[in-house]
Write an enzyme that holds these catalytic residues in place. Structure first.
Site, PDB file in Angstrom:
ATOM      1  N   GLU A  47       0.868  -1.190   0.000  1.00  0.00           N
ATOM      2  CA  GLU A  47       0.000   0.000   0.000  1.00  0.00           C
ATOM      3  C   GLU A  47       0.905   1.240   0.000  1.00  0.00           C
ATOM      4  O   GLU A  47       1.914   1.280   0.685  1.00  0.00           O
ATOM      5  CB  GLU A  47      -0.881   0.008   1.261  1.00  0.00           C
ATOM      6  CG  GLU A  47      -1.845   1.187   1.298  1.00  0.00           C
ATOM      7  CD  GLU A  47      -2.747   1.225   2.526  1.00  0.00           C
ATOM      8  OE1 GLU A  47      -2.360   0.677   3.578  1.00  0.00           O
ATOM      9  OE2 GLU A  47      -3.843   1.814   2.429  1.00  0.00           O
ATOM     10  N   LYS A 119      -9.558   1.854  -3.007  1.00  0.00           N
ATOM     11  CA  LYS A 119      -9.880   1.376  -1.650  1.00  0.00           C
ATOM     12  C   LYS A 119     -11.334   1.702  -1.304  1.00  0.00           C
ATOM     13  O   LYS A 119     -11.766   2.861  -1.411  1.00  0.00           O
ATOM     14  CB  LYS A 119      -8.924   2.042  -0.654  1.00  0.00           C
ATOM     15  CG  LYS A 119      -9.014   1.530   0.766  1.00  0.00           C
ATOM     16  CD  LYS A 119      -7.906   2.181   1.596  1.00  0.00           C
ATOM     17  CE  LYS A 119      -7.722   1.563   2.947  1.00  0.00           C
ATOM     18  NZ  LYS A 119      -6.522   2.111   3.625  1.00  0.00           N
ATOM     19  N   CYS A 160      -5.754  -2.820   2.386  1.00  0.00           N
ATOM     20  CA  CYS A 160      -5.581  -2.664   3.828  1.00  0.00           C
ATOM     21  C   CYS A 160      -6.884  -2.799   4.633  1.00  0.00           C
ATOM     22  O   CYS A 160      -7.341  -3.910   4.857  1.00  0.00           O
ATOM     23  CB  CYS A 160      -4.850  -1.352   4.109  1.00  0.00           C
ATOM     24  SG  CYS A 160      -3.984  -1.397   5.692  1.00  0.00           S
TER      25      CYS A 160
HETATM   26  O1  LIG Z   1      -7.236  -1.906   9.952  1.00  0.00           O
HETATM   27  C1  LIG Z   1      -6.193  -1.534  10.493  1.00  0.00           C
HETATM   28  O2  LIG Z   1      -5.950  -1.793  11.665  1.00  0.00           O
HETATM   29  C2  LIG Z   1      -5.179  -0.767   9.728  1.00  0.00           C
HETATM   30  C3  LIG Z   1      -5.699  -0.300   8.418  1.00  0.00           C
HETATM   31  C4  LIG Z   1      -4.784   0.622   7.699  1.00  0.00           C
HETATM   32  O3  LIG Z   1      -3.708   0.917   8.147  1.00  0.00           O
HETATM   33  C5  LIG Z   1      -5.166   1.139   6.394  1.00  0.00           C
HETATM   34  O4  LIG Z   1      -6.281   0.884   5.932  1.00  0.00           O
HETATM   35  O5  LIG Z   1      -4.334   1.818   5.771  1.00  0.00           O
END
Ligand SMILES: O=C(O)CCC(=O)C(=O)O
Length: 285
Positions: A47, A119, A160
């Protein structure tokens, strides 16, 4: 497109991203070259591979992919072509029609863009004293799923925080996806407890492969990524994993295992859809 391989060598590149975009592009190019020279069919980046993970950086690093002026997208298309790999180019900040998105691009071995996924679930959390982040301060959520037929299998994409939403993975499984890839940058609070658990959960629930690809931890950056890029198999087994340092990890996938696990434990046909059901209202990207 030639028919998809059933056995695939996957490379997850845990890259150290900095606040220098040129350096980040060059790091990614070197990793793709190295992975290809080690026989990878498919290469995955983290990411925000070209940009620090911060709301201050997203607007300044964002590029116009649709407009055809994206330096990062052009470099990744060229790298995929030059090294003959399927490239899941992590994610990068994208500007489009006045909005910013956290966007993943997929390229085939000839450098053609196969998919663009934005996303879908923005990372807005507040765990007082530990971590507060609001992607929605700068980013807009995407609305489309991405089922991508590549030479290295049928992929589904999430980024993510998307891994926390089981419905997305269920929709992909229903559409014949064999491998879900989540470029992701978990943090030092949720990473140790949830990262591996969520990757395993999505794999076991859906009886498919799940890959999670993080940036390396950069202690000079404002956001400290958990790292631990990982591939999990359809029985929930960890097939490859990293710590938090920069590096590439490799895993051999045999998609026959998806069928084998589903044959042994036919969850999809044992569901009680007479009692509950998943309603899919998404569109393909
Ligand atoms: O869900 C999480 O704990 C982290 C998610 C995250 O860092 C993101 O979506 O960039």
């Amino acid at each position: 497109m030639p028919s998809a391989k059933s056995k695939v060598k996957l490379a997850l590149c845990q890259l150290l991203t900095t606040d220098n975009k040129e350096a980040n592009i060059s790091t990614a190019q070197s990793a793709i070259k190295e992975a290809a020279s080690n026989g990878a069919d498919m290469v995955v980046l983290p990411e925000m591979w070209n940009c620090p993970y911060s709301n201050d950086s997203f607007p300044t690093f964002a590029e116009d992919i649709e407009g055809g002026t994206s330096q990062s997208a052009a470099a990744m298309a060229e790298a995929a072509k030059q090294h003959g790999v399927t490239l899941v180019a992590g994610s990068m900040p994208e500007k489009h029609a006045g909005n910013l998105y956290n966007t993943c691009l997929v390229f085939d071995c000839r450098g053609q863009q196969l998919a663009r996924f934005r996303k879908m679930h923005l990372f807005d959390i507040n765990i007082p004293g530990k971590i507060t982040f609001r992607e929605s301060d700068t980013l807009t959520a995407g609305e489309n799923i991405a089922v991508v037929d590549t030479e290295a299998g049928r992929l589904g994409l999430g980024i993510c925080y998307d891994i926390r939403f089981p419905e997305l993975a269920m929709i992909y499984a229903r559409q014949g996806v064999q491998l879900i890839l989540y470029p992701g940058a978990f943090n030092m609070t949720t990473g140790p407890v949830h990262w591996e658990l969520l990757a395993k959960a999505r794999a076991v629930d859906n009886q498919l492969f799940v890959g999670v690809c993080s940036p390396a931890r950069n202690m000079d950056a404002s956001y400290h990524a958990w790292g631990h890029s990982m591939l999990v198999g359809p029985f929930g087994q960890v097939l490859a994993t990293a710590e938090h340092e920069p590096g590439i990890i490799y895993a051999d996938l045999d998609y026959a295992e998806v069928d084998e696990r589903r044959k042994g434990m036919p969850l999809a046909t044992q569901k009680r859809e007479d009692l509950y059901e998943l309603v899919d209202k998404t569109h393909k990207a």
